[in-house]
Design a protein around this motif. Structure first.
Motif, PDB file in Angstrom:
ATOM      1  N   ASN A   1       0.860  -1.177   0.000  1.00 24.67           N
ATOM      2  CA  ASN A   1       0.000   0.000   0.000  1.00 24.67           C
ATOM      3  C   ASN A   1       0.898   1.228   0.000  1.00 24.67           C
ATOM      4  OD1 ASN A   1      -1.319   2.260   1.797  1.00 24.67           O
ATOM      5  ND2 ASN A   1      -3.032   1.085   0.988  1.00 24.67           N
ATOM      6  N   SER A   2       0.756   2.066  -1.019  1.00 23.85           N
ATOM      7  CA  SER A   2       1.633   3.224  -1.175  1.00 23.85           C
ATOM      8  C   SER A   2       0.808   4.505  -1.169  1.00 23.85           C
ATOM      9  CB  SER A   2       2.421   3.121  -2.490  1.00 23.85           C
ATOM     10  OG  SER A   2       3.288   4.226  -2.640  1.00 23.85           O
ATOM     11  N   GLN A   3       1.181   5.436  -0.275  1.00 21.68           N
ATOM     12  CA  GLN A   3       0.474   6.713  -0.181  1.00 21.68           C
ATOM     13  C   GLN A   3       1.456   7.861  -0.340  1.00 21.68           C
ATOM     14  OE1 GLN A   3      -0.859   8.529   3.663  1.00 21.68           O
ATOM     15  NE2 GLN A   3      -2.922   8.287   2.820  1.00 21.68           N
ATOM     16  N   THR A   4       1.091   8.818  -1.176  1.00 18.78           N
ATOM     17  CA  THR A   4       1.887  10.041  -1.331  1.00 18.78           C
ATOM     18  C   THR A   4       1.010  11.247  -1.014  1.00 18.78           C
ATOM     19  OG1 THR A   4       1.357  10.170  -3.703  1.00 18.78           O
ATOM     20  CG2 THR A   4       3.394   9.034  -3.089  1.00 18.78           C
ATOM     21  N   ARG A   5       1.605  12.244  -0.338  1.00 16.75           N
ATOM     22  CA  ARG A   5       0.923  13.487  -0.014  1.00 16.75           C
ATOM     23  C   ARG A   5       1.772  14.659  -0.469  1.00 16.75           C
ATOM     24  NH1 ARG A   5      -3.434  13.100   3.427  1.00 16.75           N
ATOM     25  NH2 ARG A   5      -3.572  11.232   4.727  1.00 16.75           N
ATOM     26  N   ASP A   6       1.114  15.678  -0.980  1.00 17.71           N
ATOM     27  CA  ASP A   6       1.763  16.935  -1.337  1.00 17.71           C
ATOM     28  C   ASP A   6       1.178  18.024  -0.442  1.00 17.71           C
ATOM     29  OD1 ASP A   6       3.453  16.235  -3.745  1.00 17.71           O
ATOM     30  OD2 ASP A   6       1.495  15.518  -4.426  1.00 17.71           O
ATOM     31  N   LEU A   7       1.826  18.234   0.697  1.00 13.66           N
ATOM     32  CA  LEU A   7       1.343  19.209   1.669  1.00 13.66           C
ATOM     33  C   LEU A   7       1.968  20.574   1.392  1.00 13.66           C
ATOM     34  CD1 LEU A   7       1.742  17.035   4.894  1.00 13.66           C
ATOM     35  CD2 LEU A   7      -0.258  17.221   3.417  1.00 13.66           C
ATOM     36  N   TRP A   8       1.172  21.626   1.495  1.00 14.40           N
ATOM     37  CA  TRP A   8       1.710  22.963   1.251  1.00 14.40           C
ATOM     38  C   TRP A   8       0.966  23.991   2.097  1.00 14.40           C
ATOM     39  CZ3 TRP A   8      -1.520  26.782  -0.628  1.00 14.40           C
ATOM     40  CH2 TRP A   8      -2.726  26.350  -1.201  1.00 14.40           C
ATOM     41  N   SER A   9       1.634  25.124   2.304  1.00 15.80           N
ATOM     42  CA  SER A   9       1.052  26.230   3.056  1.00 15.80           C
ATOM     43  C   SER A   9       1.644  27.527   2.534  1.00 15.80           C
ATOM     44  CB  SER A   9       1.358  26.068   4.549  1.00 15.80           C
ATOM     45  OG  SER A   9       0.928  27.196   5.284  1.00 15.80           O
ATOM     46  N   ALA A  10       0.823  28.575   2.467  1.00 18.02           N
ATOM     47  CA  ALA A  10       1.293  29.892   2.006  1.00 18.02           C
ATOM     48  C   ALA A  10       0.523  30.981   2.733  1.00 18.02           C
ATOM     49  CB  ALA A  10       1.111  30.033   0.494  1.00 18.02           C
ATOM     50  N   LYS A  11       1.205  32.105   2.985  1.00 17.81           N
ATOM     51  CA  LYS A  11       0.551  33.211   3.686  1.00 17.81           C
ATOM     52  C   LYS A  11       1.171  34.539   3.249  1.00 17.81           C
ATOM     53  CE  LYS A  11      -0.790  32.841   7.978  1.00 17.81           C
ATOM     54  NZ  LYS A  11      -0.782  32.732   9.461  1.00 17.81           N
ATOM     55  N   PHE A  12       0.293  35.524   3.085  1.00 17.51           N
ATOM     56  CA  PHE A  12       0.710  36.900   2.802  1.00 17.51           C
ATOM     57  C   PHE A  12       0.059  37.808   3.853  1.00 17.51           C
ATOM     58  CE2 PHE A  12       0.812  34.656  -1.209  1.00 17.51           C
ATOM     59  CZ  PHE A  12       2.058  35.003  -1.715  1.00 17.51           C
ATOM     60  N   THR A  13       0.859  38.683   4.456  1.00 20.53           N
ATOM     61  CA  THR A  13       0.374  39.599   5.482  1.00 20.53           C
ATOM     62  C   THR A  13       0.679  41.023   5.042  1.00 20.53           C
ATOM     63  OG1 THR A  13       0.925  37.933   7.147  1.00 20.53           O
ATOM     64  CG2 THR A  13       0.404  40.133   7.941  1.00 20.53           C
ATOM     65  N   TYR A  14      -0.379  41.822   4.899  1.00 19.99           N
ATOM     66  CA  TYR A  14      -0.227  43.202   4.421  1.00 19.99           C
ATOM     67  C   TYR A  14      -0.718  44.164   5.492  1.00 19.99           C
ATOM     68  CZ  TYR A  14      -1.035  47.489   1.775  1.00 19.99           C
ATOM     69  OH  TYR A  14      -1.036  48.794   1.347  1.00 19.99           O
ATOM     70  N   ARG A  15       0.174  45.069   5.923  1.00 19.40           N
ATOM     71  CA  ARG A  15      -0.155  46.074   6.938  1.00 19.40           C
ATOM     72  C   ARG A  15      -0.415  47.396   6.238  1.00 19.40           C
ATOM     73  NH1 ARG A  15       3.387  49.661  10.023  1.00 19.40           N
ATOM     74  NH2 ARG A  15       2.529  50.102  12.099  1.00 19.40           N
ATOM     75  N   LEU A  16      -1.695  47.737   6.149  1.00 23.38           N
ATOM     76  CA  LEU A  16      -2.059  48.994   5.502  1.00 23.38           C
ATOM     77  C   LEU A  16      -1.629  50.172   6.361  1.00 23.38           C
ATOM     78  CD1 LEU A  16      -3.563  50.441   3.194  1.00 23.38           C
ATOM     79  CD2 LEU A  16      -5.654  50.215   4.556  1.00 23.38           C
ATOM     80  N   SER A  17      -1.804  50.037   7.664  1.00 21.52           N
ATOM     81  CA  SER A  17      -1.381  51.049   8.620  1.00 21.52           C
ATOM     82  C   SER A  17      -1.247  50.351   9.965  1.00 21.52           C
ATOM     83  CB  SER A  17      -2.402  52.193   8.706  1.00 21.52           C
ATOM     84  OG  SER A  17      -3.624  51.740   9.270  1.00 21.52           O
ATOM     85  N   GLN A  18      -0.902  51.099  11.003  1.00 28.74           N
ATOM     86  CA  GLN A  18      -0.735  50.480  12.298  1.00 28.74           C
ATOM     87  C   GLN A  18      -2.002  49.774  12.763  1.00 28.74           C
ATOM     88  OE1 GLN A  18       0.664  51.699  16.799  1.00 28.74           O
ATOM     89  NE2 GLN A  18      -0.510  53.166  15.640  1.00 28.74           N
ATOM     90  N   ASN A  19      -3.156  50.256  12.329  1.00 28.82           N
ATOM     91  CA  ASN A  19      -4.415  49.730  12.843  1.00 28.82           C
ATOM     92  C   ASN A  19      -5.199  48.874  11.862  1.00 28.82           C
ATOM     93  OD1 ASN A  19      -4.080  50.954  15.363  1.00 28.82           O
ATOM     94  ND2 ASN A  19      -4.985  52.886  14.647  1.00 28.82           N
ATOM     95  N   HIS A  20      -4.649  48.622  10.686  1.00 30.94           N
ATOM     96  CA  HIS A  20      -5.408  47.877   9.677  1.00 30.94           C
ATOM     97  C   HIS A  20      -4.489  46.907   8.950  1.00 30.94           C
ATOM     98  CE1 HIS A  20      -8.827  50.591  10.235  1.00 30.94           C
ATOM     99  NE2 HIS A  20      -7.931  51.575  10.260  1.00 30.94           N
ATOM    100  N   SER A  21      -4.879  45.611   8.940  1.00 33.77           N
ATOM    101  CA  SER A  21      -4.080  44.576   8.290  1.00 33.77           C
ATOM    102  C   SER A  21      -4.978  43.633   7.512  1.00 33.77           C
ATOM    103  CB  SER A  21      -3.282  43.778   9.320  1.00 33.77           C
ATOM    104  OG  SER A  21      -2.332  44.590   9.975  1.00 33.77           O
ATOM    105  N   PHE A  22      -4.392  43.062   6.444  1.00 36.22           N
ATOM    106  CA  PHE A  22      -5.073  42.050   5.632  1.00 36.22           C
ATOM    107  C   PHE A  22      -4.172  40.815   5.562  1.00 36.22           C
ATOM    108  CE2 PHE A  22      -6.617  46.131   4.231  1.00 36.22           C
ATOM    109  CZ  PHE A  22      -7.986  45.949   4.092  1.00 36.22           C
ATOM    110  N   ILE A  23      -4.780  39.645   5.702  1.00 37.64           N
ATOM    111  CA  ILE A  23      -4.028  38.391   5.662  1.00 37.64           C
ATOM    112  C   ILE A  23      -4.697  37.454   4.671  1.00 37.64           C
ATOM    113  CG2 ILE A  23      -3.226  36.403   6.983  1.00 37.64           C
ATOM    114  CD1 ILE A  23      -4.001  38.832   9.314  1.00 37.64           C
TER     115      ILE A  23
END
Length: 970
Positions: free
Chosen positions: A322-344
């Motif tokens: 029995n043979s199993q292969t997995r392709d695991l991945w993760s990615a993240k972008f963090t953008y700080r518009l200003s000190q009080n506002h962020s997008f992820i």
């Protein structure tokens, strides 16, 4: 190392708050508070108010430095402040006259969180990467006090492994169909894991177990990365303590694992596009696991011995990989518009493919050789904002995807499942010819939209953090269920097994044909081959909505009240797009109180009460609201047919042929009690915690959980299923298998009582640790959405209440009941940089019950004895060891890793055979009188076990094994 808890929005951030005073303890307004961290884009700044109070919110987990400045006072700085997922760190700071030097305090964050009554732990990467644990993040969860495991996953204070909620980067990744872990994630990708096991506030729901909250790694103002690889195989495993042939003679198995290799390697890279503004992180892990499965039953010889066909059985000793292969991945972008506002923006995936034997090896290769494609992708977009000094807003939109598609020649072939074959009588292994029998091809989706608004208010009544939130989930399913080749055919004995060689069936054999139908035939009891449906397709959805309001109210500096209420709604649609079930009354109050008796953040006494509702997984939509009508025909024969092709005929009309009969179970759409109410548990927790020395806290708590109401199905008078609350409404009664009498349905019961002691040592002075001891008692008649006693995982559709027979004698200690559990996890870093990690546990055994065979379900469904009447399995203990040593080359560190599992090679039992008989169908009801049969007790001379392996071990701890690894970091 973070080992602490708090409450916040399935959070991806934490916060710091506190009070600044002068040398006379007078509050200081106007103090500038600045927080910096490698985990933070830029600097977070706050100014103390007229009461000297400050608050820094939306802080990513990490280690922080906080600096306090005010004209006329010496700058004060506190370093190594650990902020965890959802944790509120409280800092009470005293500033001195400007004539004194700058004051710097290291590691000043308190060990005890005095703002919340939550129970659980936060585990950061520096902790779990130094422990000997599995590569999947679920292995991290079992470190938390109160957790255990069963075949469905992580158990929490008496709840089964199918009752948890799993969140990654704020999105619900819980398995859509069955409510188990729905995403595989390598711990190399993870920044922190938060495990909530009880006492959590109204913003958290959709679970009657625990809540697992994970945040993946982010980038930073410096480029950093890892390249890693791990390898282990049977070459580094100790030999089994028992001879393989001895195991084979006692177990209902067709194979044992003869060899394996497990390897994974990958990389991660984080950094910035624009410093303090736009960060990125990406990682990939390739996993390949090969497992050699060796046939351990001589099926061919048994077939020859009893003059039975073997139909292409594999030879004894054959190896299938029995043979199993997995392709695991993760990615993240963090953008700080200003000190009080962020997008992820973040995404992660776990696509995998399995090839080879996907079933047991009892049959010809077409019955077990195939492929399985699994996994999916999750995408999350999140906004975090602060408005003014009092408002905080979180918004999230995300999509979770899953699939599981089986393929192979067996998908198109009828399966002959031979319970009447002598191989079954001799080995307990069910021979299967040709097809898979049952197979699925599935695709699931969950679109998530949620947000919350927090408002902070300070007045003469104290400090308030009001939070209002709402969430909506749109869940889709496209499911194809196959009775492969159109039908399944079972060979069954109408009586028990004589074991006399030539004819192991005590009475005649019959063949039961099982297939799906889209609708009823013209005559309910007249079925033809034309009625067979291949496959049964369900394309449907559910909609989940929730709102909540809560207040964290600090009445005084040392007294906090957590109060809130949550409302949940769920709509389950049928395959025609109409609502088939609606739960609209799910009000869940939560109340907690926390008292700091010393007033200095080193101790707390707390109590919490809460109600927690289950969110029904999509298994119900697939099976109950997808027109799953199952038809059976029963073709009787006085002896085994030599030509199996004659078994294909499923035509049945009892008016014409008296030697055949047929029946249909189900409805177009399963009827639902119009007064159906949600499934929930009530929980009460009372405890205390005290910092006995710097960085070391000890605590004790009492936990009480009561399963208040259950949703299940049962068979009614017309042989159709009905969904309701057992013991109420439509499910006040159920019928026996002969449909002669109805019987009252007992209300489901599951009560957990436990006392737990915990010691937590934050990493300092070269070591960190968490240890716990739990005494508990779990009693009732219902295991949960995973029916541990029978091995069935059909949430809210288990067989527990299907027939009256299944509740007879069903009471006592439940399947996951353990009286004592102790575990310790920790690590120590020697001055010469060698790290040693240890994970060890001791736990008492599980209840042993005499289970009886039900020919209707081809499974051991009857409780012939009360639960736990035959004692317990042996106590279990084990220790695992982690070693790593770093070598530095300039700016590159190479760390050599070794994990030893089952260090002492203790291969003790972990399970017992609870099958009291070998298929005699000893029903616990006297059909002549309608009376219940008395429960069997140990030593019952009138009803001894006919299974010679009853109450003997059938599962053991794995032998000692070694996993080697290397991690290169820069």
């Amino acid at each position: 190392m973070g080992l602490f808890v708090t409450g916040a929005f399935a959070q991806t951030t934490g916060s710091i708050e506190g009070v600044v005073v002068d040398e006379n303890n007078v509050p200081l307004p106007g103090v500038t508070v600045e927080a910096t961290s490698p985990a933070l884009q830029g600097t977070k700044v706050a100014v103390t108010d007229t009461q000297g109070k400050f608050r820094l919110v939306l802080l990513p987990p990490g280690s922080y430095t906080v600096k306090f400045t005010l004209s006329g006072f010496a700058p004060t700085e506190q370093t190594d402040i650990k902020v965890g997922l959802g944790r509120v760190v409280t800092l009470n700071v005293q500033m001195s006259s400007a004539f004194k030097e700058e004051v710097i305090v290291s590691g000043a964050a308190p060990t005890v969180d005095t703002k919340t009554a939550e129970v659980g732990v936060n585990l950061d990467k520096d902790f779990f990467t130094n422990l000997p644990i599995g590569r999947n993040y679920a292995s991290v969860v079992r470190v938390a006090p109160g957790t255990g495991n069963d075949a469905a996953g992580v158990t929490v204070y008496g709840s089964t492994g199918a009752e948890n909620a799993y969140y990654i980067d704020g999105i619900n990744t819980t398995g859509v169909e069955l409510g188990t872990q729905g995403k595989v994630l390598n711990f190399e990708f993870i920044q922190e894991v938060q495990v909530k096991t009880g006492g959590y506030q109204a913003e958290f729901g959709r679970t009657t177990g625990g809540m697992i909250n994970v945040i993946t790694k982010s980038g930073g103002n410096e480029f950093h990365g890892d390249v890693f690889g791990y390898y282990d195989s049977d070459a580094a495993q100790a030999k089994p303590a028992a001879d393989v042939n001895y195991w084979a003679s006692r177990l209902s198995r067709s194979y044992l694992v003869d060899g394996y290799t497990r390897k994974d390697f990958g990389f991660g890279l984080g950094g910035y596009f624009i410093k303090d503004t736009l960060w990125f992180y990406g990682s990939y892990d390739y996993v390949k696991n090969d497992e050699d499965r060796k046939v351990i039953q001589d099926f061919q010889a048994l077939a020859r011995q009893y003059n039975a066909h073997d139909y292409g059985f594999p030879a004894y000793g054959s190896i299938f990989t029995n043979s199993q292969t997995r392709d695991l991945w993760s990615a993240k972008f963090t953008y700080r518009l200003s000190q009080n506002h962020s997008f992820i923006l973040s995404g992660f995936g776990d696509p995998s493919k399995t090839e080879g034997p996907i079933r047991g090896l009892a049959g010809n290769p077409d019955s077990f050789m195939g492929t399985v494609d699994e996994g999916g992708t999750d995408l999350v977009a999140k906004y975090e904002g602060v408005f003014g000094t009092n408002w905080v807003v979180n918004l999230l939109a995300g999509q979770h995807k899953e699939k599981s598609n089986e393929g192979g020649r067996g998908l198109n072939q009828v399966a002959f499942i031979e319970y009447s074959n002598p191989i079954y009588a001799q080995t307990g292994v069910v021979p299967v010819w040709d097809g898979f029998g049952f197979a699925q091809r599935q695709e699931f989706g969950r679109d998530v939209y949620k947000g919350d608004v927090s408002y902070f208010l300070n007045n003469f009544l104290g400090d308030h953090e009001f939070k209002f939130g709402a969430e909506f989930e749109d869940i889709s399913v496209n499911n194809k269920n196959y009775n492969t080749g159109g039908q399944r055919i079972y060979g069954l004995c109408r009586g028990g097994y004589t074991g006399d060689g030539a004819q192991p069936c005590g009475r005649e054999i019959y063949y039961r044909h099982r297939f799906f139908m889209r609708s009823f035939p013209s005559s309910r009891f007249a079925i033809t081959n034309a009625d067979i449906l291949v496959p049964l397709v369900v394309d449907s959805k559910s909609e989940n909505f929730a709102m909540y309001v809560q207040d964290t109210w600090r009445l005084t500096p040392n007294l906090t009240l957590n109060v809130g209420v949550r409302w949940e709604q769920q709509k389950l649609f049928n395959s025609e797009g109409k609502v088939n079930a609606k739960l609209n009354d799910e009000w869940a109050p939560r109340v907690g109180v926390v008292w700091d008796p010393k007033g200095d953040g080193t101790a707390k006494v707390f109590a919490h009460f809460g109600r927690f509702y289950e969110t029904i997984p999509m298994d119900m939509v697939i099976r109950s609201f997808g027109k799953e009508i199952t038809a059976f025909t029963y073709n009787y024969h006085g002896a085994r047919e030599e030509d199996p092709s004659t078994r294909y005929n499923v035509a049945c009309d009892p008016a014409v042929d008296a030697f055949r009969r047929c029946s249909i179970l189900g409805h177009d759409f399963t009827p639902v009690d119009p007064n159906l109410q949600g499934q929930y548990i009530d929980e009460a927790v009372v405890g205390g915690e005290y910092e006995v020395m710097k960085d070391l806290a000890v605590g004790a708590k009492y936990i009480y959980r009561d399963l208040g109401r259950v949703i299940e199905d049962a068979l009614g008078f017309d042989q159709g299923y009905y969904i309701g609350n057992p013991g109420r409404g439509l499910l006040r009664e159920s019928w026996d298998m002969n449909y002669e009498r109805s019987y009252p349905v007992p209300e489901p019961k599951r009560t957990f009582k436990g006392i737990e002691l915990v010691a937590r040592k934050r990493f300092s002075n070269n070591w960190g640790m968490i240890a716990s001891y739990l005494w508990s008692k779990l009693e009732g008649n219902y295991d949960g959405t995973f029916q541990v006693s029978t091995g069935q995982l059909d949430p809210n559709l288990n067989s527990a209440f299907d027939y009256a027979e299944f509740q007879v004698n069903n009471k006592g200690y439940l399947s996951n009941d353990r009286r004592h559990q102790f575990k310790v996890d920790g690590y120590y870093v020697f001055p010469f940089n060698l790290t040693v990690g240890l994970s060890a546990y001791y736990r008492t055994g599980l209840p042993v019950t005499a289970m009886g065979y039900s020919i209707a379900y081809q499974n051991w469904e009857y409780y012939l004895s009360e639960r736990g009447a035959f004692g317990r399995t042996d106590d279990e203990w084990e220790a695992d060891l982690h070693l790593d040593y770093p070598v530095k080359f300039g700016g590159i560190q190479v760390k050599f890793l070794a994990d030893v599992f089952n260090l002492f090679n203790r291969q003790g039992e972990v399970g017992r055979n609870m099958r009291y008989d070998l298929g005699e169908d000893y029903t616990p009801i006297n059909y002549d009188t309608g009376a219940y049969e008395p429960p069997i007790k140990p030593g019952d001379a009138d009803r001894p076990p006919t299974n010679p392996a009853f109450n003997t071990p059938n599962a053991w701890q794995s032998p000692r094994s070694l996993r080697l690894g290397v991690r290169i970091s820069f």
